[in-house]
Write an enzyme that holds these catalytic residues in place. Structure first.
Site, PDB file in Angstrom:
ATOM      1  CG  PHE A  77      -2.016   0.979   1.158  1.00 53.56           C
ATOM      2  CD1 PHE A  77      -3.203   0.675   0.507  1.00 53.56           C
ATOM      3  CD2 PHE A  77      -1.871   2.233   1.724  1.00 53.56           C
ATOM      4  CE1 PHE A  77      -4.237   1.607   0.425  1.00 53.56           C
ATOM      5  CE2 PHE A  77      -2.888   3.171   1.644  1.00 53.56           C
ATOM      6  CZ  PHE A  77      -4.079   2.855   0.999  1.00 53.56           C
ATOM      7  CE1 TYR A 131     -10.052   3.688   5.517  1.00 52.41           C
ATOM      8  CE2 TYR A 131      -9.158   5.065   7.260  1.00 52.41           C
ATOM      9  CZ  TYR A 131      -9.024   4.459   6.029  1.00 52.41           C
ATOM     10  OH  TYR A 131      -7.863   4.627   5.321  1.00 52.41           O
ATOM     11  CE  LYS A 132      -8.407   0.425   4.360  1.00 51.17           C
ATOM     12  NZ  LYS A 132      -6.959   0.351   4.291  1.00 51.17           N
ATOM     13  NE  ARG A 182     -10.091  -3.205  -2.710  1.00 52.89           N
ATOM     14  CZ  ARG A 182      -9.548  -2.393  -1.817  1.00 52.89           C
ATOM     15  NH1 ARG A 182      -8.347  -2.633  -1.332  1.00 52.89           N
ATOM     16  NH2 ARG A 182     -10.170  -1.300  -1.422  1.00 52.89           N
TER      17      ARG A 182
HETATM   18  C1  LIG Z   1      -6.243   1.462   4.006  1.00 56.95           C
HETATM   19  C2  LIG Z   1      -4.798   1.277   4.273  1.00 56.95           C
HETATM   20  C3  LIG Z   1      -4.053   2.291   4.894  1.00 56.95           C
HETATM   21  C4  LIG Z   1      -4.742   3.588   5.176  1.00 56.95           C
HETATM   22  O1  LIG Z   1      -3.979   4.584   5.717  1.00 56.95           O
HETATM   23  P1  LIG Z   1      -4.691   5.935   6.152  1.00 56.95           P
HETATM   24  O2  LIG Z   1      -3.645   6.671   6.847  1.00 56.95           O
HETATM   25  O3  LIG Z   1      -5.859   5.571   7.000  1.00 56.95           O
HETATM   26  O4  LIG Z   1      -5.190   6.623   4.930  1.00 56.95           O
HETATM   27  C5  LIG Z   1      -2.727   2.039   5.185  1.00 56.95           C
HETATM   28  N1  LIG Z   1      -2.150   0.845   4.867  1.00 56.95           N
HETATM   29  C6  LIG Z   1      -2.855  -0.139   4.255  1.00 56.95           C
HETATM   30  C7  LIG Z   1      -2.197  -1.426   3.933  1.00 56.95           C
HETATM   31  C8  LIG Z   1      -4.182   0.054   3.935  1.00 56.95           C
HETATM   32  O5  LIG Z   1      -4.870  -0.894   3.320  1.00 56.95           O
END
Ligand SMILES: *Cc1c(COP(=O)(O)O)cnc(C)c1O
Length: 408
Positions: A122, A218-219, A367
């Site tokens: 990510f 939030y996921k 996805r």
């Molecule tokens: C969703 C996600 C994030 C999100 O980071 P934010 O700081 O909340 O925007 C980070 N790492 C991974 C692997 C994710 O899937």
């Protein structure tokens, strides 16, 4: 052939569906990106705003225990990820917590200067490593190698390895215990990003002897847009791990207002500034709901929903050229399924218009998040049937569906 109705009739988690507010006619397959709204959340947030803030005013820091919300909610998260009380705080964003964990890991490995991760991780994970490299004037080195080369790339300069447990695109899930062990054998520390794991799959950070972890609110935790994230630091590291974001909320005595910084003795040292109380209230609702459900049952239902999804997709895949990505073994994936298609973006838009909300990940990945608390087998069968209609009719092939929005 899998029969959705029979599986739904025997589903021990079916009653959770009515605890969520979802629009009529929507099949929501994007709960791995933004979880759905628990029905309890608006009332809980309204109480914090109207009563605790509106009437209690500043007294609510003590009277409503706002001041300990990050620790209280952190302890609840600990129960979901195989951590102990006092090892997790809920605060800031995942990105910021990644930065904190990276910097703290460097402080524990003073002879080592490399932060290692994998390409295709990510992006924020890699960006944060590069930010630390720049901040250090190059003394810290950020390095990313291909996923299968990570363990071999660890050397005597590697301070920490930052890995995402469930990959955000492919869904591939790493073996946390074996990987942690392999990393630690070479003298480096582990930082696990649990964004796509928490609330989706059983986790055992302490069973794996993990050093650091971060995750997203939030996921799968359904905490609401921009909900606070969390950071885990194993108890054995807390006294020595130095916070780079040494804010006053992580001070041993924040309300002594001293000029000199002294880190709090425990996990509190990883707080930086004033907690986001309204955001934490939403997060706590999502977590309380998640804690009512058995994660083993969630995982079993996730695998069952995914099996149905794959079975129904197999016919479409042949006719329309969808290619599933990620490991073939479903037990080696997290709780989303992903398919590659050259027209993925337009197809996802066409589905959305028809009430099936999935998402698109650049350049060609569709996805679909599998969230067992509010999805049934009937939902999955219907979603794939609608995809079949979209493909057969050619409805996806429309100019409106090809214009990229700001958020994909
Ligand atoms: C969703 C996600 C994030 C999100 O980071 P934010 O700081 O909340 O925007 C980070 N790492 C991974 C692997 C994710 O899937």
């Amino acid at each position: 052939m899998i029969h959705p109705a029979a599986l739904d009739a025997a589903d021990p988690l079916a009653h959770f569906r009515e605890r969520f507010a979802l629009p009529e006619g929507t099949i929501y397959l994007d709960g791995n990106s933004l979880g759905a709204l628990p029905k309890a959340t608006p009332t809980a947030i309204a109480a914090v705003v109207e009563r605790e803030w509106g009437e209690g005013l500043i007294g609510s820091w003590n009277d409503a225990d706002w001041v300990r919300a990050p620790q209280r909610i952190g302890d609840k998260i600990a129960g979901l990820i195989g951590a102990d009380e006092g090892e997790v705080v809920a605060c800031d964003s995942t990105s910021v917590n990644i930065f904190k964990a990276l910097a703290a890991a460097l402080s524990l490995r003073s002879g080592r200067a490399t932060l290692l991760s994998e390409t295709g991780n990510f992006p924020t994970d890699l960006y944060m490593m590069h930010g630390l490299e720049r901040l250090s004037g190059g003394a810290t080195k950020a390095r990313a190698v291909s996923p299968e080369d990570v363990l071999d790339a660890i050397d005597s300069d590697t301070a920490a390895v930052l890995l995402t447990h469930v990959h955000y695109k492919s869904g591939a899930m790493r073996d946390m215990a074996a990987t942690t062990n392999a990393i630690q054998e070479k003298g480096a520390l582990t930082i696990w990003d649990l964004s796509h794991s928490t609330g989706a799959v059983p986790l055992d950070l302490n069973g794996a002897n993990a050093d650091f972890a971060v995750g997203c609110g939030y996921k799968f935790l359904n905490g609401g847009p921009g909900a606070p994230a969390f950071i885990f630091v194993a108890k054995r590291h807390q006294a020595a791990a130095l916070p780079a974001l040494s804010g006053w909320f992580g001070h041993a005595a924040p309300f002594a207002f001293r000029d000199d910084y002294e880190a709090a003795p425990g996990i509190e040292r990883f707080l930086a500034g004033t907690p986001s109380i309204v955001g934490l209230a939403g997060l706590e609702c999502g977590i309380d709901l998640m804690r009512e459900a058995d994660i083993v049952a969630i995982r079993a239902k996730s695998l069952s929903l995914a099996a149905l999804f794959e079975e129904r997709m197999a016919q479409l895949a042949k006719a329309y050229g969808f290619e599933r990505i990620g490991p073939d073994d479903p037990t080696k994936r997290g709780s989303h399924v992903s398919y590659r298609h050259p027209e993925a973006y337009a197809i996802v838009q066409a589905l959305k218009v028809r009430g099936v909300v999935g998402d698109f990940r650049d350049p060609d990945v569709m996805r679909f998040g599998i969230t067992p608390l509010y999805l049934s087998h009937a939902d999955i069968a219907r979603a794939v049937a609608i995809l079949g209609e979209v493909m057969q009719s050619g409805a996806w092939d429309c100019a409106d569906y090809k214009v990229r929005a700001a958020v994909t």
